[in-house]
Enzyme design. Sequence first.
Site, PDB file in Angstrom:
ATOM      1  N   GLU A 199       1.772  -1.029  -4.967  1.00  0.00           N
ATOM      2  CA  GLU A 199       0.562  -0.035  -5.638  1.00  0.00           C
ATOM      3  C   GLU A 199       1.231   1.795  -5.767  1.00  0.00           C
ATOM      4  O   GLU A 199       2.130   2.288  -3.935  1.00  0.00           O
ATOM      5  CB  GLU A 199      -0.148   0.523  -4.421  1.00  0.00           C
ATOM      6  CG  GLU A 199      -1.762   1.062  -4.394  1.00  0.00           C
ATOM      7  CD  GLU A 199      -1.896   2.092  -3.812  1.00  0.00           C
ATOM      8  OE1 GLU A 199      -3.187   2.790  -4.009  1.00  0.00           O
ATOM      9  OE2 GLU A 199      -1.791   2.240  -3.088  1.00  0.00           O
ATOM     10  N   ASP A 237       0.857  -1.095  -0.187  1.00  0.00           N
ATOM     11  CA  ASP A 237       0.195  -0.312  -0.474  1.00  0.00           C
ATOM     12  C   ASP A 237       0.938   0.745  -0.137  1.00  0.00           C
ATOM     13  O   ASP A 237       1.806   0.788   0.737  1.00  0.00           O
ATOM     14  CB  ASP A 237      -0.925   0.302   1.232  1.00  0.00           C
ATOM     15  CG  ASP A 237      -1.699   1.183   0.624  1.00  0.00           C
ATOM     16  OD1 ASP A 237      -2.754   1.248   0.279  1.00  0.00           O
ATOM     17  OD2 ASP A 237      -1.559   2.254   2.200  1.00  0.00           O
TER      18      ASP A 237
HETATM   19  C1  NOJ Z   1      -3.818   3.112  -0.462  1.00  0.00           C
HETATM   20  C2  NOJ Z   1      -5.382   2.495  -1.102  1.00  0.00           C
HETATM   21  O1  NOJ Z   1      -5.578   1.317  -1.620  1.00  0.00           O
HETATM   22  C3  NOJ Z   1      -7.256   3.355  -0.180  1.00  0.00           C
HETATM   23  O2  NOJ Z   1      -8.041   2.066   0.060  1.00  0.00           O
HETATM   24  C4  NOJ Z   1      -5.983   3.961   0.865  1.00  0.00           C
HETATM   25  O3  NOJ Z   1      -7.290   4.687   1.340  1.00  0.00           O
HETATM   26  C5  NOJ Z   1      -5.227   4.374   1.410  1.00  0.00           C
HETATM   27  N1  NOJ Z   1      -3.570   3.899   0.592  1.00  0.00           N
HETATM   28  C6  NOJ Z   1      -4.812   4.278   2.705  1.00  0.00           C
HETATM   29  O4  NOJ Z   1      -3.814   3.114   3.239  1.00  0.00           O
END
Ligand code: NOJ
Length: 548
Positions: A271, A210
């Site tokens: 990500e 993440d």
């Molecule tokens: C990316 C995640 O995909 C999202 O859902 C989340 O709110 C943020 N990161 C914070 O962790």
Amino acid sequence: MTQATRDWWRDAVIYQVYIRSFADGNGDGEGDVAGLRDRLPYLRDLGIDALWINPWYPSPLNDGGYDVADFRDIDPRFGDLAQAKALLDEAHGLGLKVLLDIVPNHSSWDHQWFKEALAAGPGSPERARYVFRDGRGSDGAEPPNNWRSVFGGPAWERVTEADGTPGQWYFHIFDVSQPDFDWENPEVKAEFLDILRFWFDLGVDGFRIDVAHGMVKDMNGPDLPYDESGLLDRPSIADHPFFDRDGVHEIYRGWREVADSYDPPKLYVAEAWVEPAARLARYLRDDELHSAFNFDYLKSSWTAADLRRSIDDSVTVLASVGAPATWVLENHDVERVVTRYGRGVTAAGAGHAGRVSGPVDVELGTHRARAAALLMLALPGGAYVYQGQELGLPEVLDLPEESLQDPVWERSGRTERGRDGCRVPLPWAVDGSSYGFGDGSAWLPQPSGWGERSVEAESGDPASMLSLYRSALRLRRSIPADEPLSWLPSSADDGDVLAFQRGPGFACVVNLGAAAVELPAHREVLLSSGPLDADGRLPADTAVWLAV
Ligand code: NOJ
């Protein structure tokens, strides 16, 4: 071990399970591990290679579980570690790999470390695990700088010290309940290496990371230029003080050593909302992460020029570091593709800010999403499918305000509805209190008619999105994985057609223009996203796979 076993992920189709909305095994209205275990045969039959499960850790769920209170356990509402182990064994028995989601940039404010940080006070080792600073101004009442949270509002929150006086401020890129870790602190680094090993030892095959471009910060960085009209848009500047900083790569080199110490090695998927593609490629160097979501592709508009540019950029730039391209159209943060492609503007913005408004033609969007599925699954590299994408679920745009849970809603001053519309629990059956999601109701209201797009309804319909995905995922296995993409002449730069071959025997043609086009010479139409016209031409917004 053969290279193929080592690198299963290079052309894998990975299915994203948003666990809270996938299947409810205990009837409490929220999806869980039990529900997922029940549905593993569905995923095997769909033809995917691996699952990525969104965070299932203990959490107050202020941000859908991305606010983690304990990184080594499972929230009781989703199950427990014994069930997780059983899930891993069962998935592996069906030939499916399992990835989890790790959230290293921040924790929940319910995490033990954060509670200790608050109790221990300024200057303590407990506080040094997070980013605490004194405020500005004579009484420290002003935040340390002007940085804003991605979800809206300031990125700083002031705490009350143990003696009741107003105290320091802590930094949170996301919700106020998600304090950022201080990655300069060796204790934080060691903790995450240990968390990785904990899950790898349980049998997990890898992690989606993440905010992989977060973690490292320059807390002495300058105030930033914010445009208040684009509340959720972060400023796009070089040398950003908390995104895509060079120091993050050293962390990933350490993580890679842990992954490579297993046999077979474990996998990391980033990500990372970074641009341009060359910056993303830096995360995928040999000794760092394996793969990354291709958000440039996700954001592209439904036009031949935009898609072709994104495809070429991705393939070329990623090849420079030996990484495979990946293709993604949906996830739990962005508007569902059936809805987006049914709008006048089909491009998406970045992340949480990526929503456009305007009327939606769901029929047109569905038509295009079918073609987009065949395009994506014919491209070289890996692909991601977000749960419900294979059913053609639209975004639920009219959730009642009182049911909205995304922190974006409140933090934007109720101007942005947030991401709940793509997180509505899946319909498994035509009827029933939650359309087969569980025995009870569903934690977010499902729209009436949701059952028409259920697994049950679509399984029996050869013209459904589900049937298309099943056929495509089956046929995809015969596309030679090592064959690169070569554009066919009909794919002129300024044309509306994308046509390419993968090796001598397979071609994909997508018509993004308004008029039907002739197909290139072929032996057989293997699969089509919609019927050809009476003259055998490819209509608008339609794709075919050809044996050539
Ligand atoms: C990316 C995640 O995909 C999202 O859902 C989340 O709110 C943020 N990161 C914070 O962790």
